[in-house]
Design a protein around this motif. Structure first.
Motif, short mmCIF file in Angstrom:
data_model
loop_
_atom_site.label_atom_id
_atom_site.label_comp_id
_atom_site.label_asym_id
_atom_site.label_seq_id
_atom_site.Cartn_x
_atom_site.Cartn_y
_atom_site.Cartn_z
N GLN A 183 37.42 26.62 -10.75
CA GLN A 183 36.72 26.23 -10.21
C GLN A 183 36.67 25.39 -11.68
O GLN A 183 36.31 26.23 -12.55
CB GLN A 183 35.77 27.40 -10.10
CG GLN A 183 35.37 28.08 -8.93
CD GLN A 183 34.17 28.94 -8.87
OE1 GLN A 183 33.45 29.63 -9.91
NE2 GLN A 183 33.79 28.76 -7.37
N TYR A 207 27.40 21.37 -11.14
CA TYR A 207 28.16 21.93 -9.62
C TYR A 207 28.71 22.56 -10.37
O TYR A 207 29.31 22.58 -11.16
CB TYR A 207 29.15 20.16 -9.56
CG TYR A 207 27.32 19.62 -8.97
CD1 TYR A 207 27.56 18.98 -7.73
CD2 TYR A 207 27.00 18.37 -9.85
CE1 TYR A 207 26.80 18.41 -7.45
CE2 TYR A 207 26.12 17.57 -9.13
CZ TYR A 207 25.85 17.29 -8.24
OH TYR A 207 24.53 16.25 -8.13
N ASN A 237 35.03 30.51 -3.70
CA ASN A 237 33.56 29.92 -3.46
C ASN A 237 32.09 30.04 -2.63
O ASN A 237 31.51 29.47 -3.28
CB ASN A 237 34.66 28.77 -2.39
CG ASN A 237 33.61 27.37 -1.76
OD1 ASN A 237 32.62 26.50 -3.13
ND2 ASN A 237 32.67 27.49 -0.37
N GLN A 238 32.87 30.99 -1.52
CA GLN A 238 31.73 31.84 -0.72
C GLN A 238 31.10 32.36 -1.60
O GLN A 238 29.88 32.66 -1.45
CB GLN A 238 32.53 32.42 0.47
CG GLN A 238 32.98 31.35 2.08
CD GLN A 238 33.22 32.44 2.78
OE1 GLN A 238 33.50 33.24 2.75
NE2 GLN A 238 33.92 30.70 3.82
N ALA A 239 31.80 32.91 -2.04
CA ALA A 239 30.86 34.07 -3.66
C ALA A 239 29.57 32.53 -4.65
O ALA A 239 29.21 34.28 -5.68
CB ALA A 239 32.37 34.89 -4.24
N THR A 240 30.45 32.06 -4.82
CA THR A 240 29.21 30.59 -5.66
C THR A 240 28.35 30.35 -5.20
O THR A 240 28.21 29.96 -3.26
CB THR A 240 30.03 29.41 -6.10
OG1 THR A 240 31.62 30.39 -6.21
CG2 THR A 240 29.73 28.61 -7.32
N GLU A 241 27.13 30.98 -5.73
CA GLU A 241 25.95 30.21 -5.27
C GLU A 241 25.58 28.49 -5.82
O GLU A 241 26.86 27.96 -6.29
CB GLU A 241 24.77 30.85 -5.77
CG GLU A 241 24.41 32.80 -6.32
CD GLU A 241 23.61 33.25 -7.12
OE1 GLU A 241 22.43 32.15 -7.09
OE2 GLU A 241 23.72 34.46 -6.47
N GLY A 242 24.77 28.22 -4.62
CA GLY A 242 24.53 26.66 -4.76
C GLY A 242 24.25 25.70 -3.43
O GLY A 242 24.45 26.65 -2.24
N THR A 243 24.08 24.40 -3.49
CA THR A 243 23.87 24.50 -2.23
C THR A 243 24.65 22.81 -2.23
O THR A 243 25.26 22.49 -3.14
CB THR A 243 22.12 24.13 -2.01
OG1 THR A 243 21.85 22.62 -2.74
CG2 THR A 243 21.04 24.71 -1.78
N CYS A 290 33.30 27.06 5.04
CA CYS A 290 32.62 26.96 3.91
C CYS A 290 31.79 26.13 3.49
O CYS A 290 30.64 25.63 3.46
CB CYS A 290 33.79 26.39 2.59
SG CYS A 290 35.08 28.00 2.15
N LYS A 292 29.57 22.73 -4.99
CA LYS A 292 27.68 23.40 -5.05
C LYS A 292 27.23 23.03 -6.09
O LYS A 292 27.64 22.78 -6.68
CB LYS A 292 28.14 25.08 -4.75
CG LYS A 292 29.11 25.75 -4.08
CD LYS A 292 28.17 26.24 -2.27
CE LYS A 292 29.09 27.12 -1.57
NZ LYS A 292 29.25 28.63 -1.85
N ARG A 345 24.26 23.34 -8.15
CA ARG A 345 23.64 24.56 -9.01
C ARG A 345 22.53 24.33 -9.50
O ARG A 345 21.42 25.39 -9.81
CB ARG A 345 24.06 24.93 -10.34
CG ARG A 345 25.59 25.56 -9.88
CD ARG A 345 25.99 27.05 -9.10
NE ARG A 345 24.89 28.21 -9.14
CZ ARG A 345 25.94 28.57 -10.14
NH1 ARG A 345 26.68 28.46 -10.14
NH2 ARG A 345 25.07 30.22 -10.21
#
Length: 134
Positions: free
Chosen positions: A13, A39, A92-98, A113, A118, A120
């Motif tokens: 990441q 990001y 990626n799915q465990a990472t918060e964000g839009t 995904c 993402k 932040r």
């Protein structure tokens, strides 16, 4: 999920700071407004992981991957790197964000995904950068 040693890692990441709003053309995806802020980009390399990350950190490269277009923006800076041995989509799915750009870095994603980048949010730490160590 926890970061691990580079020898066992296949997933990384990149923590990215974009210091100003920027319209960026991202290859065939099109042009998008990237708001200033933090990001996280999740990627993988089955071999030569360190070389892949070094390439991302370089400003002297041919634009090949979606992330290259963002990182070539003068306002973008990688401020951290984390390594994982978990699957790319799980990290990626465990990472918060839009999602700012649908499909970004996820052309070959089969896990739904939507994007491997993402957003932040804006942060007071926009002016802060850190050295990247691998």
């Amino acid at each position: 999920m926890r970061p691990i040693d580079a020898q066992a890692a296949t997933v990384y990441q990149l923590d990215i700071v974009l210091t100003a709003d920027r319209m960026i053309a991202v290859g065939r995806l099109g042009e998008f407004l990237f708001p200033a802020g933090r990001y996280v980009y999740t990627g993988s390399a089955r071999r030569n992981l360190v070389a892949r990350i070094d390439r991302h950190l370089s400003r002297d490269k041919k634009l090949r991957w979606h992330i290259d277009y963002l990182l070539m923006a003068g306002e973008a800076e990688v401020v951290g790197v984390r390594l994982f041995e978990d699957r790319e989509c799980a990290v990626n799915q465990a990472t918060e964000g839009t999602v700012v750009v649908p499909g970004f870095g996820a052309s070959d994603c089969r896990s739904g995904c939507g994007s491997h980048l993402k957003y932040r949010g804006r942060s007071e730490c926009l002016a802060v950068s850190a050295n990247v160590h691998l």
